[in-house]
Write a protein that holds these residues in place. Sequence first.
Motif, short mmCIF file in Angstrom:
data_model
loop_
_atom_site.label_atom_id
_atom_site.label_comp_id
_atom_site.label_asym_id
_atom_site.label_seq_id
_atom_site.Cartn_x
_atom_site.Cartn_y
_atom_site.Cartn_z
N GLU A 16 0.82 -1.22 0.00
CA GLU A 16 0.00 0.00 0.00
C GLU A 16 0.85 1.26 0.00
OE1 GLU A 16 -3.20 0.34 -0.51
OE2 GLU A 16 -3.64 -1.80 -0.51
N LEU A 20 0.83 4.40 -2.63
CA LEU A 20 0.39 5.67 -2.04
C LEU A 20 0.94 6.84 -2.84
CD1 LEU A 20 -1.20 6.67 0.44
CD2 LEU A 20 0.95 6.73 1.68
N SER A 172 -9.40 10.55 -2.59
CA SER A 172 -8.79 9.25 -2.82
C SER A 172 -7.42 9.16 -2.16
CB SER A 172 -8.67 8.97 -4.32
OG SER A 172 -9.94 8.91 -4.92
N HIS A 176 -6.63 6.91 1.19
CA HIS A 176 -5.59 5.88 1.08
C HIS A 176 -4.56 6.04 2.20
CE1 HIS A 176 -2.64 3.51 -1.70
NE2 HIS A 176 -3.07 2.80 -0.69
#
Length: 193
Positions: A16, A20, A172, A176
């Motif tokens: 992730e 990012l 978004s 995140h």
Amino acid sequence: GDRELVEFLQEEIVAEKKALVSTAVPSYLDDFAVSATKAEIKLTRSFHDEDITITMNVNHTVDNEAPVELSQSGDQPDTGELKCRPSFEVDIKVGSHVLSFTCSFSGPVDGGEQEDVFGINEVTMYEGEWGEDVYCVSGDILDGMMYDLMMNMLEERGITNEFAEQISSLCSNYEHSLYVNLLQKMQDFIKRK
């Protein structure tokens, strides 16, 4: 079980973090000042004698933008880009009077060109603080001409289709970063032993 979850979280956090885009919230989005607290984002600006505030909450607002298809290798589904598309409140305040719009992003249109990225769900007018007893009208039952004129009113204040797309991108990225932070907190909680 805990050890397996910690190992999975470690891998997930690394993946992730690679995906990012940014953890920083910009100070401005066009002419709007940006602030973020927990899961809420607030945009503010002055326009003539009006104070305009846009608020949104990023909880439960992430959806795939593209349909699920098999990836090039054929073994993993390609879920498309995850986009955060929260409903948002636009409050136009003059003195103690507030004209308020609840807006949401439009869904995909099959086979045709979509005119508006977002639409008006509800409109209300109140003085002071909003309460449950304040009358609101659904955007669905507004006269078509009135609806279009209200959309024009929002556009004149900088709330355009392009700006709505910028809101989605901002949300978004912010959502995140909150997700990665949650994964790290979960990992720390489980590893505490």
